[in-house]
Write an enzyme that holds these catalytic residues in place. Structure first.
Site: not given
Ligand code: NAI
Ligand code: MG
Length: 540
Positions: A179-180, A203-204, A254-255, A276-277, A310, A408
């Site tokens: 979402w960022n 999947k956004p 994402g994370s 890309e984490l 990120c 982070e």
């Molecule tokens: P997240 O990693 O849970 O979410 C990112 C994407 O993954 C979203 O589309 C979400 O729906 C999807 N997702 C979540 N769980 C999943 C699963 N089990 N299987 C498949 N897809 C899944 O990140 P979240 O919870 O939104 O943010 C948590 C932390 O992650 C943030 O505080 C930050 O530290 C980190 N983050 C890092 C990003 C980056 O650009 N490196 C971007 C977003 C979050």
């Molecule tokens: Mg999460």
């Protein structure tokens, strides 16, 4: 609380009150955007995704969440359309993205409003997303064909074995976006995948579906056949498994925690994935750095998108001789920052994106404070500005037992540390499990670059913020260590969505003994051949 709603009666604004929308948007327009989502018509009851405006915390709209059956159906349609798409010449596919580039720039005001509405970031940060989509479209439209072009490396037997290497598309690519950066993350990884001849299912993030739908709607308008790109807004854990069960390759941003889960699931099917984490990105300010420029750069590096980026900087190592002056000026400049909600261009930092983000940032800072960190500036939420606002924060005296020393934060929080020698700065900068991005400031470019090369990071910016490396879309971008796997941008960013196929054709003589020759004699001939080839520069 998730409620259920049917596809037809999906969009309603919160509490019967119309939400406060920026000038280019209306409830009607959001309803129209929802049509760019792929839903299975027969699924009647489904959960709702409630989209909130971080500036106010107010519900903007809710729309139906995709179900695993929607993902299965999207893959069926995508697979049916992909072969014909891959058979079209690259130039023809590229023309759609040249047009997309122009449309995105032309309609950027609406994109900025949507991005800001869903993410709470500043207009300028939103604008960088629009710019990024244009850069990626342009780069792959004009340079993707060269990366994919058939290559003719030397064959086994010079002149007798001719080789071609092809890069056919993998098929249908799955993308899971965060979402960022709701616009750039929803579409820029899909662009090279599509141009390589794949179909894509995205999947956004739950929080930002409308921006992603805007990106898809415009790509359809640019001429992309609808079945080649599917946007399915919905919950990660609900849709993730069906994406992985169907995809031929999966890209995730994402994370690190979820990234590892995706990698494990991808390994079960032996499909490729790129990840890309997270990062805990360091900035190194050498003793000869320009104080004013490095402080201004640090502000952009730490507080862009309120630190929810990120590649944003969360640690600054400053040479001891500059430390006090840097910290003083940094504090002074931060105190003068215009932190506010709003759609105008004058705001310098906006809101965090959600209550979850605010909780995490608050926890990290409170933990550090309770263990003895000093707050130079900030260190608290700003509830008078909006429910998720947090002040730009600088900490000193941060030690390894504090959570944010290594983890982070993903917020507007940075720790600053002094160092004595360049070697020490490099060691400190590298003392992390992550390796995504870094920065170096110095008036001696050669010295800055040699420090940069020692940093264990996928991108390093010298005398500029993350924008320099990120915006150089012809060059690879991604993480060392726990920050990821694979790269976006550059030739690697399109080749990853293809297979490598070698076609070797033998001419005239077989690779085997001929005319009753003994195997031993043939082996002797091969031995001689190998020795000769090593001496011939053109053939080795
Ligand atoms: P997240 O990693 O849970 O979410 C990112 C994407 O993954 C979203 O589309 C979400 O729906 C999807 N997702 C979540 N769980 C999943 C699963 N089990 N299987 C498949 N897809 C899944 O990140 P979240 O919870 O939104 O943010 C948590 C932390 O992650 C943030 O505080 C930050 O530290 C980190 N983050 C890092 C990003 C980056 O650009 N490196 C971007 C977003 C979050
Ligand atoms: Mg999460």
């Amino acid at each position: 609380m998730p409620t259920t709603s049917s596809v037809l009666d999906a969009l309603h604004t919160g509490n019967g009150q119309p939400p406060t929308l920026p000038p280019t948007l209306s409830a009607e327009r959001l309803r129209e955007l929802a049509k760019a989502a792929t839903y299975l018509e027969t699924t009647q009851e489904r959960a709702s995704l409630v989209v909130k405006a971080p500036f106010s915390g107010e519900t903007v709209a809710s729309l139906p969440a995709g179900a695993p059956e929607d993902v299965d159906e999207a893959f069926r349609r995508a697979r049916a359309a992909q072969k014909a798409w891959a058979a079209r010449p690259y130039r023809e596919r590229a023309r759609i993205f040249e047009c997309y580039h122009d449309l995105v720039l032309e309609r950027h005001e609406e994109a900025l409003d949507l991005i800001q509405l869903e993410s709470g970031k500043t207009r300028y940060d939103a604008f960088l997303e629009v710019g990024d989509v244009a850069l990626v479209s342009r780069y792959y439209a004009y340079h993707g064909a060269a990366a994919l072009a058939k290559k003719h490396p030397l064959g086994f037997v010079p002149f007798l074995t001719s080789v071609e290497v092809n890069h056919p598309p993998v098929g249908v690519v799955g993308i899971i976006a965060p979402w960022n950066y709701p616009l750039t993350m929803a579409i820029t990884d899909a662009i090279p995948a599509l141009l390589a001849g794949n179909a894509v299912v995205v999947k956004p993030a739950e929080q930002t579906p409308f921006t992603a739908l805007w990106a898809a709607e415009l790509l359809y308008a640019a001429g992309l056949p609808r079945d080649l790109l599917h946007m399915i807004p919905g919950d990660g854990p609900t849709l993730g498994p069906s994406l992985i069960a169907n995809a031929d390759f999966l890209h995730f941003t994402g994370s690190t925690e979820v990234g590892k889960l995706i990698a494990r699931q991808a390994s079960e099917r032996l499909i490729g994935c790129s990840l890309e984490l997270g990062g805990k990105n360091p900035l190194v300010v050498l003793d000869d750095a320009d104080l004013h420029k490095s402080v201004d750069g640090a502000i952009r590096d730490c507080f862009a998108s309120a630190g929810q980026l990120c590649v944003s900087i969360e640690r600054i190592y400053i040479h001891a001789s500059l430390f006090d002056a840097f910290v003083q000026r940094f504090k002074y400049k931060i105190e003068a920052m215009n932190v506010a909600p709003g759609f105008g261009w004058d705001v310098e930092m906006g809101s965090l994106a959600s209550a979850e983000q605010l909780d995490k940032v608050t926890e990290h800072v409170e933990d550090a404070k309770s263990k003895g960190a000093n707050v130079i500036v900030g260190g608290h939420p700003l509830p008078h500005l909006g429910p998720f606002f947090y002040a730009p924060t600088v900490l000193t005296g941060v030690t390894p037992e504090m959570t944010l020393y290594t983890e982070e934060t993903f917020g507007p929080v940075v720790s600053v540390y002094p160092f004595a020698t360049d070697d020490e700065a490099v060691e400190l900068a590298n003392s992390t499990a992550y390796g995504l991005s870094a920065g170096v400031w110095s008036t001696n470019i050669a010295r800055a670059r040699s420090v940069a090369r020692l940093l264990e990071c996928g991108t390093v910016n010298v005398n500029e913020t993350y924008v320099a490396a990120w915006g150089s879309t012809a060059a690879p971008m991604g993480g060392f260590k726990q920050s990821g796997l694979g790269r976006r941008h550059g030739p690697a960013g399109i080749l990853k969505y293809t297979e490598a196929q070698t076609v070797a054709t033998q001419h005239l003589l077989p690779i085997a003994p001929i005319a009753g020759m003994a195997a031993e004699a043939f082996a002797g001939a091969v031995l001689t051949g190998l020795k000769i080839l090593k001496r011939l520069p053109g053939l080795r």
